[in-house]
Every structure is written in C-alpha cells, then in structure tokens.
Motif scaffolding. Structure first.
Motif, PDB file in Angstrom:
ATOM      1  N   ASP A   1      19.536  -6.512  47.449  1.00  0.00           N
ATOM      2  CA  ASP A   1      18.751  -6.904  46.276  1.00  0.00           C
ATOM      3  C   ASP A   1      18.061  -5.689  45.653  1.00  0.00           C
ATOM      4  O   ASP A   1      18.091  -5.503  44.430  1.00  0.00           O
ATOM      5  CB  ASP A   1      17.721  -7.956  46.687  1.00  0.00           C
ATOM      6  CG  ASP A   1      16.874  -8.428  45.513  1.00  0.00           C
ATOM      7  OD1 ASP A   1      17.400  -9.181  44.678  1.00  0.00           O
ATOM      8  OD2 ASP A   1      15.697  -8.047  45.431  1.00  0.00           O
TER       9      ASP A   1
ATOM     10  N   LYS B   1      17.635 -10.075  37.769  1.00  0.00           N
ATOM     11  CA  LYS B   1      17.885 -11.156  38.725  1.00  0.00           C
ATOM     12  C   LYS B   1      17.657 -12.508  38.056  1.00  0.00           C
ATOM     13  O   LYS B   1      16.671 -12.700  37.348  1.00  0.00           O
ATOM     14  CB  LYS B   1      16.958 -11.000  39.932  1.00  0.00           C
ATOM     15  CG  LYS B   1      17.329 -11.865  41.125  1.00  0.00           C
ATOM     16  CD  LYS B   1      16.481 -11.475  42.332  1.00  0.00           C
ATOM     17  CE  LYS B   1      16.863 -12.274  43.547  1.00  0.00           C
ATOM     18  NZ  LYS B   1      16.088 -11.851  44.746  1.00  0.00           N
TER      19      LYS B   1
ATOM     20  N   GLY C   1      18.912 -16.647  43.272  1.00  0.00           N
ATOM     21  CA  GLY C   1      18.753 -15.282  43.754  1.00  0.00           C
ATOM     22  C   GLY C   1      20.049 -14.580  44.085  1.00  0.00           C
ATOM     23  O   GLY C   1      20.041 -13.413  44.487  1.00  0.00           O
ATOM     24  N   CYS C   2      21.188 -15.263  43.930  1.00  0.00           N
ATOM     25  CA  CYS C   2      22.490 -14.646  44.197  1.00  0.00           C
ATOM     26  C   CYS C   2      23.200 -14.224  42.918  1.00  0.00           C
ATOM     27  O   CYS C   2      24.329 -13.739  42.974  1.00  0.00           O
ATOM     28  CB  CYS C   2      23.381 -15.614  44.986  1.00  0.00           C
ATOM     29  SG  CYS C   2      22.771 -15.958  46.638  1.00  0.00           S
TER      30      CYS C   2
ATOM     31  N   TYR D   1      23.114 -11.843  39.508  1.00  0.00           N
ATOM     32  CA  TYR D   1      22.496 -10.681  38.885  1.00  0.00           C
ATOM     33  C   TYR D   1      23.168 -10.441  37.528  1.00  0.00           C
ATOM     34  O   TYR D   1      24.374 -10.664  37.374  1.00  0.00           O
ATOM     35  CB  TYR D   1      22.630  -9.451  39.776  1.00  0.00           C
ATOM     36  CG  TYR D   1      21.881  -9.586  41.077  1.00  0.00           C
ATOM     37  CD1 TYR D   1      20.588  -9.096  41.216  1.00  0.00           C
ATOM     38  CD2 TYR D   1      22.448 -10.234  42.166  1.00  0.00           C
ATOM     39  CE1 TYR D   1      19.883  -9.228  42.405  1.00  0.00           C
ATOM     40  CE2 TYR D   1      21.758 -10.374  43.366  1.00  0.00           C
ATOM     41  CZ  TYR D   1      20.472  -9.873  43.470  1.00  0.00           C
ATOM     42  OH  TYR D   1      19.783 -10.024  44.655  1.00  0.00           O
TER      43      TYR D   1
END
Length: 330
Positions: A20, A31, A36-37, A39
């Motif tokens: 991250d 992000k 959260g996966c 980008y």
C-alpha cells in the motif's frame, strides 16, 4: 528476526502495508475510498476529455487514466496507452504523471514472477478474455467446474433418501458445496440459489441432500459454457444501473425465506428503447433473509431493501473510480 517469515500471523498485514505504501507514495496512485484493493491512476485533463470524467483536485483538472487491483501479491492493471512491455515508460520528471509511467515505476519497485500483456489471462483461477476491439471481457471458470467430482453414494443408500448422512459424508458434502460456492460468487449467477439452499441443509443432511447436490453439480457442468461477459455500453456518462429482485417465502429448511437479486449495467438508450438488449451483470446474490417474514410481501420488501442497498453501494463504487477525490457519503 527483523522481518516476518512465511507463516507468521503478522506477515499478511505487514506485506499489505508495504504494498500500500509503495503504490500510494512511490507509484503515486490514489486509493479507492470504499475498496482498499483498488488503486487509481490520474493525469491532467485535456480538451479532448469529456467533461463528465473531469474532476478538480489541488486546483487542477484531472481525469482517471488507469486502475490497479491487488489480490495479496497478484496485481491486475488496465490503463491508457499500454499494450506491450515497451509502452511502460520511465517518468519524464521527478514524479510519474500518467498510467504508463506509474506502471514502469511499479514494475521496477517489486520483483514480479511474470508479467502478462496479452488478451487471454488467468487471474485467481478465472480465465479472462478481452475482445480484439476492447468492447467486451469474458470471465469463465469452465475448466475449474469440470474438474469437480460428484459425491459417491452407494447404490443401496440411494433407496433410503431420508437416512441421515455419516460424518464423513457430511464433510464431503461441505467440501463440494464450498467448491461450488466459488463459481456461484464469481461467474455463475445461475448457481447462487441452488448452492445457498443446499448449504442451509448441511447440518442435518440426509441422503436426498447428497443426491440434490450431485444434481446441482451436473447442472453446473452442463451450463459451464455460460460465461460472465462485461460489455461496453458506450461512454461513461451514458451508463445506467438497474436491478431485478425476487423472494421466496419460507422456502428454506428452517422456515426462513430466500431473497435474491441481480444488478446490471446498461445505457440510457437501451433502457428507454423498445428492443431487447444484452445486460452486463456486475453483482448478484441469493441468500437467507436475516429477518423472519410472516408473508410473501414481507419477504419481497426485505429483499428489495437489501438489493437497493447493494445497488447504491455499487453506484458509489463506480462513481469513485471516475471522481476519486469525492467522499462516499456525497
């Protein structure tokens, strides 16, 4: 020890923090606020960019030019101007300013086992094929489904459908249902209801339940060639979301109800037209309703509330991939 070893319970978290930090601080990606996966790569807007896709950040106008999705240490990426290894170029300034430059930085930041650019790839066990003109991507688990083995039920036991299963048979039943759950979540919406209803009977399963799951497996193999297709529906500002939902009252073994929905993407012209058109299914579910329903209407209402909640969440997910500076509650 100065770093986490394989098997250390802290390792996944520490690896994610490393990845991250590298993606955000070194590669220069934004992000996603809800996932959260995911980008996002952005570049400065030009006069050729549609106004719908332009957003303001730090006093300048930007557009999204690429996306990165991370699954543990596997990364899937898509973006402007990159079709081969030679298209990833070194940054021209101090910081990367477009998808091609950010991809170059990423590929030199970590040591990747392999990097694929072609139109047919396998990601997390799912085969992905992109059409030559880029207007459709097909996902299929056909090979995976055909590898699944049916449950073995002795001939004399088939004549005793109400007989309780043995602990070994129950374990095998859970294993096959777990294997069927993967395609029902990933690419095969038509398996969702059968798998969900079968899972509800595992704690007190009978021989008839084993036979029913074998029927579900046969159906899965017969329909394995029905793949999930993500289609282009025109420009982003033309995209529309819709959903179908339904419920089945008191249909589960414990008397609870089953609810299901399918969420799809189309465009305004198709939606307002009079001719049939192919939908792009992007989300679906078939599950036990959490509240006990006293009527079919109550089951329908509860399912619709859950489906609309999922629909709104997906609309927000999509919007934040176009305007990543927005907040989810806006």
């Amino acid at each position: 020890m100065t770093k986490p070893a394989f098997g250390d319970v802290r390792a996944p978290r520490q690896w994610n923090e490393t990845a991250d930090k590298a993606l955000v601080c070194e590669v220069g990606l934004l992000k996603h606020e809800l996932d959260g996966c995911i980008y996002i790569s952005v570049r400065l807007a030009t006069k050729d960019d549609h106004e719908f896709c332009v957003f303001e950040m730090d006093g300048q106008r930007w557009v999204v030019d690429g996306l990165f999705g991370i699954h543990v240490d596997d990364i899937m990426a898509c973006g402007e101007g990159v079709n081969s290894p030679d298209d990833a170029i070194a940054p021209q300034g101090d910081q990367p300013c477009c998808f091609a430059e950010r991809l170059h930085v990423l590929l030199h930041r970590f040591k990747f086992g392999s990097i694929e650019y072609h139109d047919n790839q396998v990601f997390c066990g799912t085969t992905m094929s992109q059409s030559f003109d880029g207007t459709a991507v097909t996902f299929n688990l056909e090979k995976y489904i055909h590898q699944l083995k049916p449950l073995t039920v002795e001939k004399f036991r088939k004549t005793q459908p109400n007989e309780r299963v043995t602990p070994r048979e129950q374990s095998q039943l859970r294993g096959l249902l777990g294997a069927l759950a993967w395609p029902s979540f990933q690419t095969q919406p038509h398996l969702a209801a059968s798998v969900s209803l079968a899972q509800s009977a595992t704690s007190s399963a009978c021989i008839s339940d084993l036979l029913d799951v074998n029927k579900t497996l046969r159906f899965a193999k017969e329909s394995a060639s029905t793949h999930l297709v993500i289609r282009s529906h025109g420009a982003l500002h033309e995209v529309r979301f819709g959903m179908y939902c339904d419920a089945s009252w008191a249909t589960r073994p414990d008397g609870s109800s089953q609810g299901g929905w399918i969420i799809f993407v189309t465009n305004s012209e198709e939606l307002n037209g009079t001719k049939p058109f192919p939908l792009t299914v992007i989300d679906w579910a078939s599950k036990r309703l959490t509240r006990v329903c006293r009527s079919s209407l109550a089951a329908e209402a509860q399912t619709m509330a859950m489906a609309i909640d999922s629909l709104e969440w997906l609309k927000s997910m999509f919007a934040l991939m176009i305007w990543p500076n927005q907040k989810p509650d806006n």
